[in-house]
Design a protein around this motif. Structure first.
Motif, PDB file in Angstrom:
ATOM      1  N   GLY A   1      15.986 -45.402 -17.503  1.00 50.24           N
ATOM      2  CA  GLY A   1      16.850 -46.153 -18.407  1.00 50.24           C
ATOM      3  C   GLY A   1      18.181 -45.459 -18.561  1.00 50.24           C
ATOM      4  N   CYS A   2      19.030 -46.037 -19.359  1.00 51.96           N
ATOM      5  CA  CYS A   2      20.399 -45.526 -19.562  1.00 51.96           C
ATOM      6  C   CYS A   2      20.426 -44.044 -19.912  1.00 51.96           C
ATOM      7  CB  CYS A   2      21.105 -46.318 -20.653  1.00 51.96           C
ATOM      8  SG  CYS A   2      21.241 -48.077 -20.305  1.00 51.96           S
ATOM      9  N   SER A   3      19.579 -43.642 -20.865  1.00 51.83           N
ATOM     10  CA  SER A   3      19.626 -42.270 -21.364  1.00 51.83           C
ATOM     11  C   SER A   3      19.169 -41.242 -20.326  1.00 51.83           C
ATOM     12  CB  SER A   3      18.792 -42.134 -22.634  1.00 51.83           C
ATOM     13  OG  SER A   3      17.434 -42.411 -22.355  1.00 51.83           O
ATOM     14  N   ASP A   4      18.580 -41.682 -19.227  1.00 53.65           N
ATOM     15  CA  ASP A   4      18.187 -40.742 -18.178  1.00 53.65           C
ATOM     16  C   ASP A   4      19.391 -40.223 -17.395  1.00 53.65           C
ATOM     17  OD1 ASP A   4      15.303 -40.701 -18.480  1.00 53.65           O
ATOM     18  OD2 ASP A   4      15.374 -42.789 -17.824  1.00 53.65           O
TER      19      ASP A   4
ATOM     20  N   PRO B   1      24.045 -36.947 -16.029  1.00 51.98           N
ATOM     21  CA  PRO B   1      25.227 -36.431 -15.364  1.00 51.98           C
ATOM     22  C   PRO B   1      26.383 -37.418 -15.225  1.00 51.98           C
ATOM     23  CG  PRO B   1      23.623 -37.037 -13.711  1.00 51.98           C
ATOM     24  CD  PRO B   1      22.992 -37.297 -15.069  1.00 51.98           C
ATOM     25  N   PHE B   2      26.265 -38.617 -15.770  1.00 52.27           N
ATOM     26  CA  PHE B   2      27.327 -39.621 -15.648  1.00 52.27           C
ATOM     27  C   PHE B   2      27.806 -40.074 -17.013  1.00 52.27           C
ATOM     28  CE2 PHE B   2      24.653 -40.117 -11.890  1.00 52.27           C
ATOM     29  CZ  PHE B   2      25.592 -39.956 -10.896  1.00 52.27           C
ATOM     30  N   LEU B   3      29.123 -40.190 -17.170  1.00 49.55           N
ATOM     31  CA  LEU B   3      29.663 -40.767 -18.391  1.00 49.55           C
ATOM     32  C   LEU B   3      29.279 -42.240 -18.434  1.00 49.55           C
ATOM     33  CD1 LEU B   3      33.218 -39.174 -18.433  1.00 49.55           C
ATOM     34  CD2 LEU B   3      31.234 -38.515 -19.794  1.00 49.55           C
ATOM     35  N   MET B   4      29.326 -42.845 -19.612  1.00 47.65           N
ATOM     36  CA  MET B   4      28.917 -44.235 -19.771  1.00 47.65           C
ATOM     37  C   MET B   4      30.122 -45.167 -19.663  1.00 47.65           C
ATOM     38  SD  MET B   4      26.035 -45.742 -20.346  1.00 47.65           S
ATOM     39  CE  MET B   4      25.066 -46.839 -21.321  1.00 47.65           C
TER      40      MET B   4
END
Length: 105
Positions: free
Chosen positions: A51-54, A59-62
């Motif tokens: 999911g998103c929080s993984d 390592p990636f900005l949102m």
């Protein structure tokens, strides 16, 4: 609100956001990288339970950024290489795996 209610609300929020799909299902991100196009398929990652929080915020900005990832950084365990290191997922640095993310024009 009482402390117990606040804790319960936070728990539900965390459960909801951690179950959100990694890039909406059915959507593929594509960007140019040198002479190739890199494809990131959110459906494949979501199908494996991510999911998103993984991946966000590390390592990636949102948010969309113009910063370019370099294969040397990925091979050193940054960006995609945080998981694609032959531990959690297929190793990005093996030449036979290039076609798993890249297509050439």
């Amino acid at each position: 609100m009482r402390p117990l209610q606040i804790c319960f609300a936070l728990f539900l929020s965390a459960a909801f956001f951690s179950a959100a799909d990694a890039v909406p299902v059915g959507r593929t991100l594509e960007w140019k990288a040198g002479g190739s196009i890199v494809h990131f398929d959110g459906t494949l990652h979501a199908a494996r339970g991510y999911g998103c929080s993984d991946c966000h915020p590390s390592p990636f900005l949102m948010k969309k950024t113009s910063a370019r990832m370099k294969m040397a950084e990925i091979n050193a365990g940054e960006h995609c290489g945080a998981c694609h290191d032959d531990g959690e997922a297929f190793p990005a640095k093996r030449p036979e795996n290039c076609i798993r993310c890249h297509t050439w024009e």
